[in-house]
Each structure stands twice: as C-alpha cells, then as structure tokens.
Design a protein around this motif. Structure first.
Motif, PDB file in Angstrom:
ATOM      1  N   LEU A 132       0.844  -1.198   0.000  1.00  0.00           N
ATOM      2  CA  LEU A 132       0.000   0.000   0.000  1.00  0.00           C
ATOM      3  C   LEU A 132       0.877   1.245   0.000  1.00  0.00           C
ATOM      4  O   LEU A 132       0.623   2.187  -0.747  1.00  0.00           O
ATOM      5  CB  LEU A 132      -0.938  -0.007   1.212  1.00  0.00           C
ATOM      6  CG  LEU A 132      -1.734   1.267   1.480  1.00  0.00           C
ATOM      7  CD1 LEU A 132      -2.659   1.594   0.318  1.00  0.00           C
ATOM      8  CD2 LEU A 132      -2.522   1.127   2.777  1.00  0.00           C
ATOM      9  N   TRP A 133       1.916   1.255   0.827  1.00  0.00           N
ATOM     10  CA  TRP A 133       2.805   2.426   0.891  1.00  0.00           C
ATOM     11  C   TRP A 133       3.452   2.653  -0.478  1.00  0.00           C
ATOM     12  O   TRP A 133       3.530   3.788  -0.953  1.00  0.00           O
ATOM     13  CB  TRP A 133       3.884   2.260   1.952  1.00  0.00           C
ATOM     14  CG  TRP A 133       3.447   1.960   3.346  1.00  0.00           C
ATOM     15  CD1 TRP A 133       4.193   1.337   4.311  1.00  0.00           C
ATOM     16  CD2 TRP A 133       2.197   2.269   4.003  1.00  0.00           C
ATOM     17  NE1 TRP A 133       3.490   1.226   5.488  1.00  0.00           N
ATOM     18  CE2 TRP A 133       2.264   1.789   5.323  1.00  0.00           C
ATOM     19  CE3 TRP A 133       1.016   2.880   3.588  1.00  0.00           C
ATOM     20  CZ2 TRP A 133       1.211   1.913   6.233  1.00  0.00           C
ATOM     21  CZ3 TRP A 133      -0.045   3.005   4.494  1.00  0.00           C
ATOM     22  CH2 TRP A 133       0.064   2.534   5.789  1.00  0.00           C
ATOM     23  N   ASP A 134       3.895   1.574  -1.128  1.00  0.00           N
ATOM     24  CA  ASP A 134       4.510   1.702  -2.455  1.00  0.00           C
ATOM     25  C   ASP A 134       3.523   2.275  -3.470  1.00  0.00           C
ATOM     26  O   ASP A 134       3.877   3.121  -4.297  1.00  0.00           O
ATOM     27  CB  ASP A 134       5.014   0.344  -2.947  1.00  0.00           C
ATOM     28  CG  ASP A 134       6.207  -0.161  -2.150  1.00  0.00           C
ATOM     29  OD1 ASP A 134       6.876   0.651  -1.463  1.00  0.00           O
ATOM     30  OD2 ASP A 134       6.480  -1.388  -2.203  1.00  0.00           O
ATOM     31  N   LYS A 135       2.278   1.820  -3.422  1.00  0.00           N
ATOM     32  CA  LYS A 135       1.251   2.299  -4.357  1.00  0.00           C
ATOM     33  C   LYS A 135       0.948   3.788  -4.124  1.00  0.00           C
ATOM     34  O   LYS A 135       0.795   4.553  -5.085  1.00  0.00           O
ATOM     35  CB  LYS A 135      -0.019   1.458  -4.215  1.00  0.00           C
ATOM     36  CG  LYS A 135      -1.077   1.786  -5.228  1.00  0.00           C
ATOM     37  CD  LYS A 135      -0.667   1.402  -6.629  1.00  0.00           C
ATOM     38  CE  LYS A 135      -1.812   1.645  -7.601  1.00  0.00           C
ATOM     39  NZ  LYS A 135      -1.402   1.528  -8.976  1.00  0.00           N
ATOM     40  N   LEU A 136       0.877   4.199  -2.859  1.00  0.00           N
ATOM     41  CA  LEU A 136       0.637   5.613  -2.565  1.00  0.00           C
ATOM     42  C   LEU A 136       1.781   6.480  -3.093  1.00  0.00           C
ATOM     43  O   LEU A 136       1.547   7.556  -3.651  1.00  0.00           O
ATOM     44  CB  LEU A 136       0.452   5.826  -1.061  1.00  0.00           C
ATOM     45  CG  LEU A 136      -0.860   5.321  -0.466  1.00  0.00           C
ATOM     46  CD1 LEU A 136      -0.850   5.461   1.057  1.00  0.00           C
ATOM     47  CD2 LEU A 136      -2.051   6.041  -1.055  1.00  0.00           C
ATOM     48  N   ILE A 137       3.008   6.004  -2.924  1.00  0.00           N
ATOM     49  CA  ILE A 137       4.165   6.753  -3.424  1.00  0.00           C
ATOM     50  C   ILE A 137       4.086   6.876  -4.945  1.00  0.00           C
ATOM     51  O   ILE A 137       4.337   7.950  -5.511  1.00  0.00           O
ATOM     52  CB  ILE A 137       5.475   6.084  -2.968  1.00  0.00           C
ATOM     53  CG1 ILE A 137       5.630   6.254  -1.446  1.00  0.00           C
ATOM     54  CG2 ILE A 137       6.677   6.673  -3.708  1.00  0.00           C
ATOM     55  CD1 ILE A 137       6.696   5.371  -0.819  1.00  0.00           C
TER      56      ILE A 137
END
Length: 167
Positions: free
Chosen positions: A32-37
């Motif tokens: 999720l963090w990677d997708k938000l970035i």
C-alpha cells in the motif's frame, strides 16, 4: 485501491481521491505504501482517506498493547515521500476500538484523511469530522470541502430606509 477523479458539483472542480484499507499485516501494508508513493507522482490536489490500520505516533493508541514503532516509522516515511499530512480533524480523537472489556479495551486513531500541499492550497478551509462509531468498531469520516474564497453577495438598498428616524 486506486486513484479516482471526482468533479465537485458546487465548484465544477476536479479532485483526485484515493480510498484505502490498510491490511493488518505490516508486510502487506508495505505494498500500500509503495502504491501511494507511485500515485503521489502523478497527481496534483489529492485527498487520501480510509482505515490505514496503523497509527502515526505513540499517543494515537491507548490500551494494553503499545503500537509497533517500526510500523509507525514505515507509515510516516511513506507520508513524507508523498507529501501527505493529516487534514484538520474534528470529532472523536480515536477512530477505532476493539470494544472489549475495560481491562483489554484498546482505542486507536486508525482512520484518517490525508491531503497534500496542492489540496490545502485549493481548499484551505476543508476539514474532516470523525463521527460516532455506531455498530462498527471504526468511526465514519465525513469531509467538508471548502475553499476560503468569499461568496459574492449582491448589495441591496431600500430607499424607504432614508425615511426612518434612526437613519
């Protein structure tokens, strides 16, 4: 989770919205963090909201089990990279409870609304409201989207006012 573009009826402005659900597993949340970035690099005014299943700091959780510092650091690193910060929030401080007995009851702020600087520039008076949880263990969030541009009102003058003794 995906980026959606919504057109506001009142102002006819398009805004970028992402609704999230952070899984309980920290390794799964890393995706999720990677997708938000990734999304943060393609959008301007952006609002991200939902249940992140992690707190931003130690004081956002109360109860017998403290939060995992590594999870907090990963979440905050993601937000810093995305230039996201909490929208002004009113209402309940904690947005989640396990609803267990008093000895094991835990409260946390897992649900939040995040915005980037472009959002704040466009809607500086916007805010989030954490509502009572009701039957759920999470509080619903309501967002008020407002800009600080004043509403133009027509000036009216009634000639009869001149005849009033206090005029």
């Amino acid at each position: 989770m995906a980026l959606s573009v919504i057109k506001l009826r009142a102002t006819n402005q398009a805004i970028a919205v992402t609704c999230v659900y952070g899984l309980n597993d920290p390794k799964a949340r890393a995706a999720l963090w990677d997708k938000l970035i990734e999304i943060s690099k393609t959008t301007s005014a952006w609002i991200v909201m939902g249940d992140f299943n992690v707190v931003r700091n130690l004081c956002e959780r109360a109860g017998p089990n403290p939060p995992v510092t590594q999870d907090i650091l990963a979440f905050n690193a993601c937000l810093a990279q995305c230039y996201l910060d909490d929208m002004h929030n009113m209402g309940f401080e904690f947005t989640w409870s396990n609803k267990q007995g008093s000895d094991t009851r835990t409260w946390a702020r897992l649900d939040r609304v995040l915005v980037n600087p472009a959002w704040l520039a466009k809607f500086p008076a916007s805010y989030a409201l954490s509502l009572p949880p009701g039957l759920s263990d999470n509080s619903p969030l309501m967002v008020s989207v407002a800009s600080d541009s004043p509403v133009k009102r027509r000036f009216s003058f009634l000639n009869a006012w001149q005849d009033h003794p206090d005029y």
